[in-house]
Enzyme design. Structure first.
Site, PDB file in Angstrom:
ATOM      1  N   ASP A  12       0.810  -1.227   0.000  1.00 62.35           N
ATOM      2  CA  ASP A  12       0.000   0.000   0.000  1.00 62.35           C
ATOM      3  C   ASP A  12       0.841   1.275   0.000  1.00 62.35           C
ATOM      4  OD1 ASP A  12      -2.191  -1.675   0.095  1.00 62.35           O
ATOM      5  OD2 ASP A  12      -2.281  -1.637   2.290  1.00 62.35           O
ATOM      6  N   LYS A  15       1.790   2.257  -5.042  1.00 58.91           N
ATOM      7  CA  LYS A  15       2.359   1.748  -6.297  1.00 58.91           C
ATOM      8  C   LYS A  15       1.456   2.025  -7.495  1.00 58.91           C
ATOM      9  CE  LYS A  15       2.413  -2.311  -4.356  1.00 58.91           C
ATOM     10  NZ  LYS A  15       2.068  -1.972  -2.968  1.00 58.91           N
ATOM     11  N   GLY A  39      -4.464  -4.244  -3.902  1.00 61.50           N
ATOM     12  CA  GLY A  39      -5.471  -3.218  -4.169  1.00 61.50           C
ATOM     13  C   GLY A  39      -4.714  -1.962  -4.533  1.00 61.50           C
ATOM     14  N   HIS A  40      -4.682  -1.647  -5.825  1.00 66.62           N
ATOM     15  CA  HIS A  40      -3.895  -0.501  -6.306  1.00 66.62           C
ATOM     16  C   HIS A  40      -4.857   0.606  -6.728  1.00 66.62           C
ATOM     17  CE1 HIS A  40      -0.239  -3.302  -7.254  1.00 66.62           C
ATOM     18  NE2 HIS A  40      -0.615  -3.332  -5.996  1.00 66.62           N
ATOM     19  N   GLN A 221       1.998  -6.020  -3.215  1.00 64.11           N
ATOM     20  CA  GLN A 221       2.434  -6.138  -1.821  1.00 64.11           C
ATOM     21  C   GLN A 221       3.724  -5.318  -1.628  1.00 64.11           C
ATOM     22  OE1 GLN A 221       1.476  -9.531  -3.400  1.00 64.11           O
ATOM     23  NE2 GLN A 221      -0.440  -8.517  -2.947  1.00 64.11           N
TER      24      GLN A 221
HETATM   25  P1  GDP Z   1      -0.792   0.407  -3.523  1.00 66.15           P
HETATM   26  O1  GDP Z   1      -1.394  -0.877  -3.089  1.00 66.15           O
HETATM   27  O2  GDP Z   1       0.680   0.477  -3.270  1.00 66.15           O
HETATM   28  O3  GDP Z   1      -1.123   0.775  -4.944  1.00 66.15           O
HETATM   29  O4  GDP Z   1      -1.445   1.532  -2.606  1.00 66.15           O
HETATM   30  P2  GDP Z   1      -3.006   1.645  -2.203  1.00 66.15           P
HETATM   31  O5  GDP Z   1      -3.761   2.106  -3.364  1.00 66.15           O
HETATM   32  O6  GDP Z   1      -3.461   0.417  -1.511  1.00 66.15           O
HETATM   33  O7  GDP Z   1      -2.930   2.730  -1.054  1.00 66.15           O
HETATM   34  C1  GDP Z   1      -2.409   3.991  -1.275  1.00 66.15           C
HETATM   35  C2  GDP Z   1      -3.487   5.040  -0.924  1.00 66.15           C
HETATM   36  O8  GDP Z   1      -2.891   6.309  -0.812  1.00 66.15           O
HETATM   37  C3  GDP Z   1      -4.540   5.185  -1.985  1.00 66.15           C
HETATM   38  O9  GDP Z   1      -5.751   5.549  -1.373  1.00 66.15           O
HETATM   39  C4  GDP Z   1      -4.018   6.324  -2.865  1.00 66.15           C
HETATM   40  O10 GDP Z   1      -5.053   7.022  -3.536  1.00 66.15           O
HETATM   41  C5  GDP Z   1      -3.374   7.189  -1.819  1.00 66.15           C
HETATM   42  N1  GDP Z   1      -2.177   7.934  -2.274  1.00 66.15           N
HETATM   43  C6  GDP Z   1      -1.207   7.569  -3.134  1.00 66.15           C
HETATM   44  N2  GDP Z   1      -0.237   8.502  -3.177  1.00 66.15           N
HETATM   45  C7  GDP Z   1      -0.614   9.469  -2.316  1.00 66.15           C
HETATM   46  C8  GDP Z   1      -0.010  10.698  -1.890  1.00 66.15           C
HETATM   47  O11 GDP Z   1       1.086  11.074  -2.289  1.00 66.15           O
HETATM   48  N3  GDP Z   1      -0.698  11.437  -0.957  1.00 66.15           N
HETATM   49  C9  GDP Z   1      -1.908  11.053  -0.455  1.00 66.15           C
HETATM   50  N4  GDP Z   1      -2.488  11.839   0.443  1.00 66.15           N
HETATM   51  N5  GDP Z   1      -2.491   9.908  -0.832  1.00 66.15           N
HETATM   52  C10 GDP Z   1      -1.840   9.130  -1.743  1.00 66.15           C
HETATM   53  P1  IMO Z   2      -0.893  -4.143  -2.302  1.00 71.58           P
HETATM   54  O1  IMO Z   2      -0.436  -4.666  -3.645  1.00 71.58           O
HETATM   55  C1  IMO Z   2      -1.013  -4.599   2.016  1.00 71.58           C
HETATM   56  C2  IMO Z   2      -1.087  -8.683   3.592  1.00 71.58           C
HETATM   57  C3  IMO Z   2      -2.352  -9.143   4.268  1.00 71.58           C
HETATM   58  C4  IMO Z   2      -1.789 -10.152   5.248  1.00 71.58           C
HETATM   59  C5  IMO Z   2      -0.642 -10.779   4.459  1.00 71.58           C
HETATM   60  C6  IMO Z   2      -1.021 -12.094   3.771  1.00 71.58           C
HETATM   61  O2  IMO Z   2      -2.183  -3.419  -2.346  1.00 71.58           O
HETATM   62  O3  IMO Z   2       0.203  -3.378  -1.653  1.00 71.58           O
HETATM   63  P2  IMO Z   2      -2.544 -12.781   1.714  1.00 71.58           P
HETATM   64  O4  IMO Z   2      -3.919 -12.356   1.320  1.00 71.58           O
HETATM   65  O5  IMO Z   2      -1.491 -12.467   0.718  1.00 71.58           O
HETATM   66  O6  IMO Z   2      -2.490 -14.208   2.163  1.00 71.58           O
HETATM   67  O7  IMO Z   2      -2.208 -11.918   3.042  1.00 71.58           O
HETATM   68  O8  IMO Z   2      -0.266  -9.832   3.490  1.00 71.58           O
HETATM   69  N1  IMO Z   2      -1.278  -8.163   2.216  1.00 71.58           N
HETATM   70  C7  IMO Z   2      -1.211  -6.868   1.893  1.00 71.58           C
HETATM   71  N2  IMO Z   2      -1.046  -5.784   2.668  1.00 71.58           N
HETATM   72  N3  IMO Z   2      -1.097  -4.471   0.686  1.00 71.58           N
HETATM   73  C8  IMO Z   2      -1.229  -5.555  -0.114  1.00 71.58           C
HETATM   74  O9  IMO Z   2      -1.187  -5.478  -1.460  1.00 71.58           O
HETATM   75  C9  IMO Z   2      -1.341  -6.822   0.490  1.00 71.58           C
HETATM   76  N4  IMO Z   2      -1.512  -8.080   0.026  1.00 71.58           N
HETATM   77  C10 IMO Z   2      -1.461  -8.891   1.088  1.00 71.58           C
HETATM   78  O10 IMO Z   2      -3.015  -8.083   4.920  1.00 71.58           O
HETATM   79  O11 IMO Z   2      -1.214  -9.473   6.349  1.00 71.58           O
HETATM   80 MG    MG Z   3      -2.903  -1.595  -1.833  1.00 69.53          MG
END
Ligand code: GDP
Ligand code: IMO
Ligand code: MG
Length: 420
Positions: A12, A15, A39-40, A221
């Site tokens: 998270d 990415k 979840g991107h 991840q």
């Molecule tokens: P990912 O899994 O690495 O793609 O990240 P996620 O989408 O799960 O979580 C990142 C969250 O932060 C999302 O809600 C994005 O919209 C938000 N986000 C990404 N970059 C920034 C930033 O620079 N500032 C803020 N405030 N939010 C951001």
């Molecule tokens: P993105 O790509 C954050 C965590 C889960 C759990 C562990 C194992 O959005 O960064 P799994 O479902 O793989 O068996 O879970 O890894 N986890 C993540 N945490 N971002 C993710 O993906 C994750 N994918 C799995 O919360 O602790």
């Molecule tokens: Mg994510």
């Protein structure tokens, strides 16, 4: 030529947003591991969309998107997501490709994930329950079904055989939930999957690279969730690090150029497992609120803490990071002082290495304090507009890590990024 973009923390890191930002400079975006546990989050024309299976280049019509062999694929999620991206004008039949060697997540994999977590009780991993672990177990156990098997007339028979095997395991777990509706959905989604571009991914990508095309491999991840180098057993079931790109796409190490590591300006973790800089106080709460730190896949509140340079250094070493992106800098706008973890105190001694088993040692972070900037950075467009305290924070991290922060993301929007 391949550049790699991956998360350096516990996932998270942002990415999806960063891949979407870089995508116009690449011909191909390729996912190499993980599955719908990812979840991107992206913003397209100001509207939010979360991608789980589809690579984050899908909204750029001139960029092809590959779901590589290292991914585990849930056809049901994929189908729903294809419909969702179509509403934003993306045409997956034109710019998305799926490798024949990609393993399928079956309904019983999801059931097994749930049953296994229930049995673990207090020690549960906090899995996203998407069937990731069981699907990878069937891959390494040499039982799994792959996308290419859909083209085989014996697919249903082989599915039933594997399902029976899973049923015996589920009986052992005393798992009694009725999953027949999951199966119905699965077979409908399988029909849909058959209509997509199914390719020999390793030939497909190597031919494009030979023709001079540029690839960005998109990690899911984060490095601290890697099956080998993460905080085992609180990890996911794939290699989330650069090494995973080679086996997850079928490409040679000599093809890799830059490794772009993404880190938040602080740190989060969702699910169980050690987190040395976690804040259990009101500052942690305030970070969660300011950063809107709730899981993009499960909606769970993310645990929050300060940036951890011990873990970050370790991740840069394992991945061979050449450039860094620091995201969510704007989230720290209201915080002062800021803390940065520069070491771990274990039995009264400071170490700068990630211990073999964090849960087995009493650890405390050694923190260094910085003044916050107390300025709204979300409106900054150029390095000169960023406050001096941001530059100091970045300079310190650069000096400790050895790879430079080249971009600062200062908001979730597509254009909220400052190239340094
Ligand atoms: P990912 O899994 O690495 O793609 O990240 P996620 O989408 O799960 O979580 C990142 C969250 O932060 C999302 O809600 C994005 O919209 C938000 N986000 C990404 N970059 C920034 C930033 O620079 N500032 C803020 N405030 N939010 C951001
Ligand atoms: P993105 O790509 C954050 C965590 C889960 C759990 C562990 C194992 O959005 O960064 P799994 O479902 O793989 O068996 O879970 O890894 N986890 C993540 N945490 N971002 C993710 O993906 C994750 N994918 C799995 O919360 O602790
Ligand atoms: Mg994510």
């Amino acid at each position: 030529m391949i550049d790699v973009l991956l998360g350096l923390q516990w996932g998270d890191e942002g990415k999806g947003k960063i891949v979407d930002y870089f995508a116009p400079h690449y011909d191909i975006i390729a996912r190499f591991q993980g599955g719908p546990n990812a979840g991107h989050t992206l913003y397209v024309n100001g509207e939010k969309i979360v991608l789980h299976q589809i690579p984050s280049g899908v909204f750029h019509p001139h960029t092809a998107n590959l779901i590589g062999n290292g991914v585990v694929l849930d056809a049901v999620t994929l189908r729903k997501e294809c419909e969702a991206v179509a509403r934003f004008g993306a045409d997956v039949r034109r710019n998305m490709f799926v490798s024949k060697r990609t393993h399928l997540i079956l309904p019983t994999h999801r059931a097994l994930d749930k049953a296994s977590e229930m049995q673990k009780g207090e020690g549960k991993i906090g899995s996203t329950l998407k069937g990731i672990g069981p699907a990878y177990m069937d891959k390494t156990g040499r039982n799994g079904l792959r996308v290419g098997d859909l083209l085989d007339k014996n697919f249903t028979t082989n599915y039933i055989k594997l399902r029976l095997k899973h049923q015996r395991l589920l009986d052992n777990f005393n798992f009694t939930e009725d999953i027949s509706s999951w199966e119905e959905e699965f077979f409908e989604a399988i029909e849909f999957l058959r209509t997509l571009n199914i390719v020999d991914g390793e030939y497909w990508i190597n031919e494009k690279i030979s023709a001079g095309q540029k690839v960005l491999a998109e990690g899911a991840q984060g490095s601290m969730l890697d099956i080998d180098f993460g905080t085992f057993p609180f990890v996911t079931s794939s290699n989330t690090v650069t090494a995973g790109v080679l086996s997850g796409l079928g490409v040679a190490p000599s093809k890799i150029k830059d490794v772009i590591g993404v880190t938040k300006a602080y740190c989060t973790r969702v699910g169980g497992g050690p987190f040395p800089t976690e804040l259990h106080d009101e500052t942690g709460e305030a970070l969660r609120k300011a950063g809107n730190e709730f899981g993009a896949t499960t909606g769970r509140p993310r645990r929050c803490g300060w940036i951890d340079l011990v873990a970050l250094n370790y991740a840069c070493m394992i991945n061979g990071v050449t450039k860094l992106v620091m995201t969510k800098a704007d989230v720290l706008d209201q915080f002062s002082p800021l803390q940065v973890c520069v070491g771990y105190k274990v039995n009264g001694e400071e170490t700068h290495q990630v211990p073999f088993q964090m849960t087995r040692v009493a650890m405390e972070p050694a923190l260094r304090q910085f003044d916050g900037w107390k300025t709204d950075t979300s409106v900054c467009k150029t390095p000169a507009e960023l406050p001096a305290a941001v530059h100091e924070y970045i300079a310190f991290i650069n000096q400790q890590i050895g790879a430079p922060i080249c971009w600062v993301s200062n908001g979730p929007g597509r254009d909220q990024i400052v190239a340094l």
